[in-house]
Design a protein around this motif. Structure first.
Motif, PDB file in Angstrom:
ATOM      1  N   LYS A   1     -22.804  41.051  42.002  1.00  0.00           N
ATOM      2  CA  LYS A   1     -23.952  40.374  41.377  1.00  0.00           C
ATOM      3  C   LYS A   1     -25.155  40.357  42.313  1.00  0.00           C
ATOM      4  O   LYS A   1     -26.289  40.611  41.889  1.00  0.00           O
TER       5      LYS A   1
ATOM      6  N   SER B   1     -25.731  34.097  45.346  1.00  0.00           N
ATOM      7  CA  SER B   1     -24.596  34.988  45.065  1.00  0.00           C
ATOM      8  C   SER B   1     -23.954  35.480  46.352  1.00  0.00           C
ATOM      9  O   SER B   1     -22.720  35.561  46.456  1.00  0.00           O
TER      10      SER B   1
ATOM     11  N   SER C   1     -22.000  35.406  34.564  1.00  0.00           N
ATOM     12  CA  SER C   1     -21.561  34.408  35.545  1.00  0.00           C
ATOM     13  C   SER C   1     -21.008  33.167  34.870  1.00  0.00           C
ATOM     14  O   SER C   1     -20.053  32.554  35.369  1.00  0.00           O
TER      15      SER C   1
ATOM     16  N   TYR D   1     -19.246  38.211  42.749  1.00  0.00           N
ATOM     17  CA  TYR D   1     -20.524  37.692  43.249  1.00  0.00           C
ATOM     18  C   TYR D   1     -21.178  38.652  44.234  1.00  0.00           C
ATOM     19  O   TYR D   1     -22.414  38.697  44.342  1.00  0.00           O
TER      20      TYR D   1
ATOM     21  N   LEU E   1     -26.634  39.186  33.956  1.00  0.00           N
ATOM     22  CA  LEU E   1     -25.833  38.691  35.076  1.00  0.00           C
ATOM     23  C   LEU E   1     -25.578  37.190  34.988  1.00  0.00           C
ATOM     24  O   LEU E   1     -24.489  36.710  35.323  1.00  0.00           O
TER      25      LEU E   1
END
Length: 406
Positions: free
Chosen positions: A169, A126, A193, A166, A189
């Protein structure tokens, strides 16, 4: 949509793969036509996602190295290729140090296989995707400072949002329940995504294509409007832009001035020094006119050695100083073109409309009479149609007739 509900991850990955495949093929086809390097990088990025998504579908607990490490590593590679494409589009180069992101991913192979590496891999993946996306965004958003196309800036905003997603994340991975397993696609998550990836894929592909096409259309339009030798507007573009500009000036009550100028004894220049020298003089005059007038003025080559300049908002009393500056600079340009043996000058005819209400054809007639008056009075000067002679301070220069050597 409730992301806490069960989701078919395999279906989502197959959709991601299909969208990426279409994007890669379309961008590659466009690259074959346009030969724009950014398209090649972006197409390669989507092709990499096709491979990575296909490998992710096959991942199991026993195939962590191949279908987790390599598949997620290909996502990093894809974003590196996207950043390379953004750099190419912005006319920049991505320094080789950015290849170091791949070394960071390779370094993960040195972690203990017996430990739970899911969260660590997710964190590094990420973070790298975020860094590369933000780099692509900064390259594209830098075009806001130029007259670039809007779609390129919009593309930069998509990369910016993608990078921020990201980045967030990576900061939430170690929170309980948000990130559980890359192998089973478990955790909020991971599900988010998958959705975000599809939306970003579609947006990136459309805006990449639109940005390149819009830029190419602008380039084609610019070529159609410009004189190929001097870069000044051609007659057709000048007349169209002049009509629009004069309409605005008329509504605002601004003064408008038209200058007509040409190179004195231009035929003798071509005969004595060659057409290449004449072409360089024309380019020099166009550059001087562009440098001396305000940015909103229109500079055009009407044909041969005749140029027109349309000025908006310039007080008529400022015309004498402008004429002297143009004549002086052009007189100095001869030595730079063909050495000290070539002395050149330009004559300028000017006509002004204080309220901007005068029509362009009438301004042309008046400026043409003023140009003839400047020629009659010895050249190397500006004359205004009112009959006032605005000579330059330096004495008129004459063409030195120097025979060319074989």
């Amino acid at each position: 949509m409730n992301l806490s509900m069960p989701i078919d991850a395999v279906t989502m990955l197959l959709m991601t793969q299909a969208i990426a495949l279409v994007a890669a093929l379309v961008l590659a086809a466009e690259w074959r036509l346009a030969k724009v390097r950014s398209l090649a990088w972006w197409s390669a990025g989507f092709a990499t996602i096709v491979v990575g998504s296909g490998m992710s579908v096959l991942r199991t607990a026993d195939s962590f190295l191949l279908y987790v490490w390599l598949a997620n590593g290909l996502l990093v590679v894809a974003h590196l290729l996207f950043a390379k494409g953004a750099a190419a589009f912005a006319g920049r180069r991505l320094p080789g140090i950015w290849l170091g992101v791949l070394l960071v991913w390779v370094a993960l192979l040195g972690t203990d296989p017996a430990s739970d590496r899911t969260a660590l891999f997710g964190l590094v993946n990420s973070a790298l995707v975020a860094i590369l996306s933000l780099k692509a965004a900064s390259l594209l958003l830098s075009l806001r400072r130029t007259s670039e196309v809007r779609d390129a800036v919009r593309l930069g905003h998509i990369f910016l949002g993608h990078g921020i997603f990201y980045l967030a994340k990576s900061g939430l991975i170690f929170m309980p329940g948000l990130f559980v397993s890359l192998v089973g696609f478990k955790g909020l998550l991971i599900k988010a995504s998958l959705y975000e990836g599809i939306l970003v894929e579609v947006s990136l592909a459309l805006l990449m294509l639109a940005a390149v096409r819009h830029r190419r259309e602008r380039q084609i339009t610019a070529l159609a409007e410009r004189d190929s030798l001097t870069g000044a507007y051609n007659r057709r573009a000048f007349e169209a832009k002049a009509a629009a500009g004069m309409a605005l000036a008329r509504r605002a009550g601004q003064p408008v001035a038209l200058l007509l100028c040409d190179v004195d004894h231009f035929k003798a220049v071509n005969d004595g020094f060659g057409h290449a020298t004449g072409d360089r003089l024309l380019s020099a005059l166009a550059g001087i006119l562009t440098d001396c007038v305000p940015a909103d003025a229109l500079v055009a080559r009407l044909g041969g050695d005749e140029f027109a300049v349309l000025l908006f908002g310039l007080p008529p009393e400022n015309l004498p100083a402008l004429g002297r500056r143009i004549c002086h600079r052009f007189a100095q340009s001869g030595a730079g073109v063909a050495g000290a043996s070539l002395q050149v000058s330009t004559s300028i005819g000017a006509a002004a409309s204080i309220t901007g209400t005068e029509e362009l054809p009438h301004l042309f007639d008046r400026a043409d009479r003023a140009l003839y008056d400047a020629k009659r009075k010895g050249r190397d000067r500006m004359s205004v149609e009112s009959g006032v002679d605005l000579s330059v301070a330096t004495p008129p220069l004459r063409l030195a007739k120097v025979a060319r050597r074989a």
